[in-house]
Design a protein around this motif. Sequence first.
Motif, PDB file in Angstrom:
ATOM      1  N   GLU A   1       0.980  -1.253   0.097  1.00 11.09           N
ATOM      2  CA  GLU A   1      -0.084  -0.123  -0.077  1.00 11.09           C
ATOM      3  C   GLU A   1       0.986   1.351  -0.110  1.00 11.09           C
ATOM      4  O   GLU A   1       0.401   2.324  -0.148  1.00 11.09           O
ATOM      5  N   GLY A   2       2.003   1.085   0.317  1.00 10.48           N
ATOM      6  CA  GLY A   2       3.033   2.001   0.316  1.00 10.48           C
ATOM      7  C   GLY A   2       3.263   2.752   1.852  1.00 10.48           C
ATOM      8  O   GLY A   2       3.625   4.143   1.878  1.00 10.48           O
ATOM      9  N   VAL A   3       2.922   1.861   2.785  1.00 12.41           N
ATOM     10  CA  VAL A   3       3.187   2.504   4.080  1.00 12.41           C
ATOM     11  C   VAL A   3       4.438   2.784   4.353  1.00 12.41           C
ATOM     12  O   VAL A   3       5.440   1.933   3.996  1.00 12.41           O
ATOM     13  N   LEU A   4       4.701   3.957   4.901  1.00 10.86           N
ATOM     14  CA  LEU A   4       6.227   4.358   5.314  1.00 10.86           C
ATOM     15  C   LEU A   4       6.615   4.623   6.783  1.00 10.86           C
ATOM     16  O   LEU A   4       5.485   4.840   7.627  1.00 10.86           O
ATOM     17  N   PRO A   5       7.792   4.384   7.276  1.00 12.41           N
ATOM     18  CA  PRO A   5       7.975   4.932   8.668  1.00 12.41           C
ATOM     19  C   PRO A   5       8.149   6.316   8.727  1.00 12.41           C
ATOM     20  O   PRO A   5       8.398   7.110   7.668  1.00 12.41           O
ATOM     21  N   ILE A   6       7.792   7.143   9.622  1.00 10.76           N
ATOM     22  CA  ILE A   6       7.514   8.480   9.861  1.00 10.76           C
ATOM     23  C   ILE A   6       8.286   9.187  10.935  1.00 10.76           C
ATOM     24  O   ILE A   6       8.240   8.474  11.896  1.00 10.76           O
ATOM     25  N   GLY A   7       9.281  10.070  10.620  1.00 10.06           N
ATOM     26  CA  GLY A   7       9.975  10.628  11.647  1.00 10.06           C
ATOM     27  C   GLY A   7       9.379  11.870  12.330  1.00 10.06           C
ATOM     28  O   GLY A   7       8.136  12.242  11.827  1.00 10.06           O
ATOM     29  N   LEU A   8      10.480  12.451  13.207  1.00 13.05           N
ATOM     30  CA  LEU A   8       9.549  13.515  14.016  1.00 13.05           C
ATOM     31  C   LEU A   8       9.044  14.768  13.368  1.00 13.05           C
ATOM     32  O   LEU A   8       8.058  15.516  13.694  1.00 13.05           O
ATOM     33  N   ALA A   9       9.890  15.072  12.344  1.00 10.51           N
ATOM     34  CA  ALA A   9       9.734  16.302  11.614  1.00 10.51           C
ATOM     35  C   ALA A   9       8.168  16.151  11.050  1.00 10.51           C
ATOM     36  O   ALA A   9       7.284  17.184  11.222  1.00 10.51           O
ATOM     37  N   ALA A  10       7.777  14.907  10.179  1.00  4.12           N
ATOM     38  CA  ALA A  10       6.517  15.067   9.725  1.00  4.12           C
ATOM     39  C   ALA A  10       5.523  14.755  11.054  1.00  4.12           C
ATOM     40  O   ALA A  10       4.336  15.134  10.732  1.00  4.12           O
ATOM     41  N   ARG A  11       5.922  13.944  12.149  1.00  2.00           N
ATOM     42  CA  ARG A  11       4.996  13.972  13.305  1.00  2.00           C
ATOM     43  C   ARG A  11       4.611  15.352  13.725  1.00  2.00           C
ATOM     44  O   ARG A  11       3.256  15.470  14.217  1.00  2.00           O
ATOM     45  N   ASP A  12       5.451  16.118  13.790  1.00  2.00           N
ATOM     46  CA  ASP A  12       5.182  17.663  13.910  1.00  2.00           C
ATOM     47  C   ASP A  12       4.286  18.475  13.151  1.00  2.00           C
ATOM     48  O   ASP A  12       3.043  18.968  13.509  1.00  2.00           O
ATOM     49  N   SER A  13       4.408  18.220  11.682  1.00  2.00           N
ATOM     50  CA  SER A  13       3.525  18.870  10.755  1.00  2.00           C
ATOM     51  C   SER A  13       2.100  18.029  10.856  1.00  2.00           C
ATOM     52  O   SER A  13       1.179  19.114  10.727  1.00  2.00           O
ATOM     53  N   LEU A  14       2.111  16.983  11.079  1.00  2.00           N
ATOM     54  CA  LEU A  14       0.696  16.348  11.290  1.00  2.00           C
ATOM     55  C   LEU A  14      -0.020  16.640  12.421  1.00  2.00           C
ATOM     56  O   LEU A  14      -1.274  16.785  12.399  1.00  2.00           O
ATOM     57  N   ARG A  15       0.664  16.949  13.487  1.00  2.00           N
ATOM     58  CA  ARG A  15      -0.099  17.418  14.745  1.00  2.00           C
ATOM     59  C   ARG A  15      -0.351  18.906  14.603  1.00  2.00           C
ATOM     60  O   ARG A  15      -1.342  19.274  15.038  1.00  2.00           O
ATOM     61  N   PHE A  16       0.429  19.478  13.967  1.00  2.00           N
ATOM     62  CA  PHE A  16       0.139  20.975  13.685  1.00  2.00           C
ATOM     63  C   PHE A  16      -0.894  21.389  12.945  1.00  2.00           C
ATOM     64  O   PHE A  16      -1.762  21.994  13.345  1.00  2.00           O
ATOM     65  N   GLU A  17      -1.139  20.569  11.831  1.00  2.00           N
ATOM     66  CA  GLU A  17      -2.389  20.992  11.023  1.00  2.00           C
ATOM     67  C   GLU A  17      -3.708  20.906  11.709  1.00  2.00           C
ATOM     68  O   GLU A  17      -4.511  21.677  11.653  1.00  2.00           O
ATOM     69  N   PRO A  18      -3.963  19.871  12.244  1.00  2.00           N
ATOM     70  CA  PRO A  18      -5.251  19.854  13.192  1.00  2.00           C
ATOM     71  C   PRO A  18      -5.091  20.665  14.630  1.00  2.00           C
ATOM     72  O   PRO A  18      -5.943  20.708  15.315  1.00  2.00           O
ATOM     73  N   CYS A  19      -3.925  21.594  14.839  1.00  2.00           N
ATOM     74  CA  CYS A  19      -3.611  22.239  15.981  1.00  2.00           C
ATOM     75  C   CYS A  19      -3.740  21.701  17.167  1.00  2.00           C
ATOM     76  O   CYS A  19      -4.275  22.000  18.201  1.00  2.00           O
ATOM     77  N   MET A  20      -3.250  20.459  17.167  1.00  2.00           N
ATOM     78  CA  MET A  20      -2.891  19.614  18.312  1.00  2.00           C
ATOM     79  C   MET A  20      -1.797  20.407  19.036  1.00  2.00           C
ATOM     80  O   MET A  20      -0.792  20.441  18.508  1.00  2.00           O
ATOM     81  N   PRO A  21      -1.979  20.599  20.421  1.00  2.00           N
ATOM     82  CA  PRO A  21      -0.640  21.288  21.195  1.00  2.00           C
ATOM     83  C   PRO A  21       0.167  20.325  21.467  1.00  2.00           C
ATOM     84  O   PRO A  21       0.047  19.100  21.438  1.00  2.00           O
ATOM     85  N   LEU A  22       1.574  20.810  21.425  1.00  2.00           N
ATOM     86  CA  LEU A  22       2.761  20.228  21.951  1.00  2.00           C
ATOM     87  C   LEU A  22       3.434  20.804  23.147  1.00  2.00           C
ATOM     88  O   LEU A  22       3.524  21.988  23.188  1.00  2.00           O
ATOM     89  N   TYR A  23       3.553  19.982  24.019  1.00  2.00           N
ATOM     90  CA  TYR A  23       3.971  20.615  25.111  1.00  2.00           C
ATOM     91  C   TYR A  23       5.316  21.275  25.145  1.00  2.00           C
ATOM     92  O   TYR A  23       6.346  20.655  24.254  1.00  2.00           O
TER      93      TYR A  23
END
Lengths: 128, 375
Positions: free
Chosen positions: B229-251
């Motif tokens: 299906e094309g599943v990939l391992p994901i690093g911290l940079a994308a983890r940050d942009s993925l949580r940022f777009e739905p405006c989830m807070p980061l401590y």
Amino acid sequence: MNIPADCKYTKNDEWIKVEGNAGKVGITDYAQEQLSDIVFVEIVVAAGDTVKQGDACATVESVKAAADVYMPVSGKIVAINDSLPEAPDTVNKDPYGAAWMVTVEMSNPAELDSLLDAASYQAKLDQK
Amino acid sequence: MTEQLKRTHLYQWHVDHGGRMVPFAGWEMPVQYPTGPIQEHHTTRRVAGLFDIDHMGQVEVRGLQAETFVNHIVTYDVRQMALYEAHYALFCYPDGGTIDDLFVYKLPDPAEKGKVYYFLVINASNREKDVAWIQAHATEFDVTVRDISDETYMLAFQGPKAPELLDRITSADVQQAPRFTAVQGTILENIPILMGRTGYTGEDGYELFFPADEALKVWNKILKEGESEGVLPIGLAARDSLRFEPCMPLYGHELSADINAVEARLTFAVSFEKEFIGRDALLKTKLEGPRRVLVGFEMVDKSVPRAEYPVMHEGEQIGVVSTGMFSPTTSKYLGMAFIPRELAAIGNEIDILIRNKPVKARIVKRPFYTPVYRR
């Protein structure tokens, strides 16, 4: 790592490709790879500006970092790449071609002697 | 003295697969893989991505007063939670400042039939501080608190394909689990696995908990199942942009000891009708109205806003950017910032000071990306 033989390099990973008395300037393949996905480019000089070796000519920003691009030589800016800010990822795709940033008419071509040739630049990267 | 960075069980895997390792919250973690953060981001939104998040901490609370105790230390009212439910909450100081944000799970205790326990998932950067805080308050209650972070592995598997793929390789009916609930099952050779239909990307998906020794096997199993299906391992940079777009807070950005839940617009995680540490302070902020609030903004003039950049209005600094970046899903330069409430209306113009130059931005509606499970 692509390091074309017809360019000269700075220690800060800029390249200049000289034709006659003018040189095109950009950042190296190594630099774009280190920065990773580039999302913003701003050319901070304009055609007609006089610049000195080491002056900033552009800002490049990746997902995680911002980096200034410095002039490898002194001279007068004769052209800037207007289309680059519209497609910043060009820097990742074609760093020595479509992602040139400025063209400078050199005022002191002797400055080229202070730059690295492809072999020396490769040697410098190998030390990292 | 340099602090010795910790490594997860998958450290060698990350290195072998071109993961670029960086220090994060005391751990050496992959910030990206060779495909790059933008591709990792899109893959998670469109297919699914697998995240090594073992740096995060897990704490179990058991005992006769477990419910009363957890309810005393977290903002959300856990008494209204059903078995297997998971909910977002915060730990607060008495002055309302935030110690950490967390997920609370209410689960049947495998150790004692008929009993319930609480499973708390906390941030890596705050683990020691959180555990010390929990322990300190636990002395007044009939509870036992166990930090099981070291023996528990944690992965996130996020994206539209995650439910179907996980369903194929686990014993449980994970596709039937509603959002914010957990299912228990097994994976591979009877490896017990707890799967919370939760996550920090705005996508459907799961957070997975299982014995740490099995990390590599489970990681490889999921990647292999998702390969076609094309599943990939994901690093911290994308983890940050993925949580940022739905405006989830980061401590450390949208939450800290100096930022409370009302300012950060997280009152959905706060049950004011019950007692908890920090309630009075939060209620006061809510009733009086917070002096500053978190807003989302979009750059009007193109430039990249980043954390800590000053926010200006009519030449005066009115706040700072908490997170800012190029948003891969919207192709916009977006940010979040704390600014005075009276200037926070949608449509208001502000300037972001970028390399000492004010650059025009506009307050826009949050989130920038509506999580799929809220549409």
